[in-house]
Write an enzyme that holds these catalytic residues in place. Structure first.
Site, mmCIF file in Angstrom:
data_model
loop_
_atom_site.group_PDB
_atom_site.id
_atom_site.type_symbol
_atom_site.label_atom_id
_atom_site.label_comp_id
_atom_site.label_asym_id
_atom_site.label_seq_id
_atom_site.Cartn_x
_atom_site.Cartn_y
_atom_site.Cartn_z
ATOM 1 N N ILE A 44 -33.423 -9.650 -30.570
ATOM 2 C CA ILE A 44 -34.016 -9.441 -29.107
ATOM 3 C C ILE A 44 -32.267 -9.667 -28.391
ATOM 4 O O ILE A 44 -31.771 -10.035 -28.226
ATOM 5 C CB ILE A 44 -34.511 -10.872 -28.861
ATOM 6 N N PRO A 45 -32.386 -8.209 -28.144
ATOM 7 C CA PRO A 45 -30.349 -8.220 -27.174
ATOM 8 C C PRO A 45 -30.205 -8.875 -25.581
ATOM 9 O O PRO A 45 -30.275 -8.144 -25.113
ATOM 10 C CB PRO A 45 -30.968 -6.432 -27.276
ATOM 11 N N CYS A 46 -30.574 -10.538 -26.115
ATOM 12 C CA CYS A 46 -30.148 -10.746 -25.238
ATOM 13 C C CYS A 46 -28.530 -10.063 -24.326
ATOM 14 O O CYS A 46 -28.376 -10.940 -23.130
ATOM 15 C CB CYS A 46 -29.684 -11.718 -25.287
ATOM 16 N N HIS A 47 -27.604 -10.273 -24.935
ATOM 17 C CA HIS A 47 -26.543 -10.019 -24.301
ATOM 18 C C HIS A 47 -26.376 -8.456 -23.724
ATOM 19 O O HIS A 47 -25.296 -8.024 -23.098
ATOM 20 C CB HIS A 47 -25.565 -9.143 -25.613
#
Length: 156
Positions: free
Chosen positions: A114-117
């Site tokens: 889950i690409p929080c970056h």
């Protein structure tokens, strides 16, 4: 809970599985190791990601969080690889405050998957990142995805 640790360019990562879904991705090596088919598939997909051969994941994910956190995490998954969105943009999309989006982003139990970056400040500044080596890790992941997208574009 079955866990599988493996090495990446960013160091060791540990995946955790519960009830047939990935529930956590942690930085560092886990204590209990088990090679389930799902954990092995997740490891392989993450390694493909680091090799620039994949920009999204096809895995059952079941992160534990509030209804609002789940909404934020779903919005994160809609951000294309190699692109970013600001906390404010996500807040407007979700009808919320940027600070609440930031808190949910920071509580993400499945970084990379889950690409929080992919979330940055309204001025384009990277902001923070709690995984790995902090901002250096965030920068690495964004650069990795941009290179992979450029390479995939030349293959089409």
């Amino acid at each position: 809970m079955p866990q599988l640790s493996f090495l990446t360019p960013l160091g060791a990562l540990t995946l955790s599985e519960e009830d047939g879904a990935i529930v956590a991705l942690d930085w560092g090596r886990g204590r209990d190791q088990a090679e389930t088919p799902l954990l092995l598939a997740a490891r392989d997909q993450i390694q493909d990601y680091f090799d620039g051969q994949r920009t999204s994941f096809a895995l059952p994910l079941a992160p534990f969080g509030s209804a609002f956190q789940q909404r934020v995490w779903a919005a994160l998954q809609a951000i294309p690889a190699g692109e970013t969105r600001s906390y404010g943009e996500l807040a407007r999309l979700l009808g919320s405050a940027a600070r609440a989006v930031g808190q949910a982003n920071g509580a993400n139990p499945l970084p990379i998957l889950i690409p929080c970056h992919r979330v940055v400040g309204s001025n384009g500044a990277l902001g923070g990142y709690s995984g790995g080596e902090g901002l250096a890790t965030k920068r690495y992941l964004l650069d990795l995805e941009r290179r992979a997208r450029r390479q995939q574009g030349t293959l089409l």
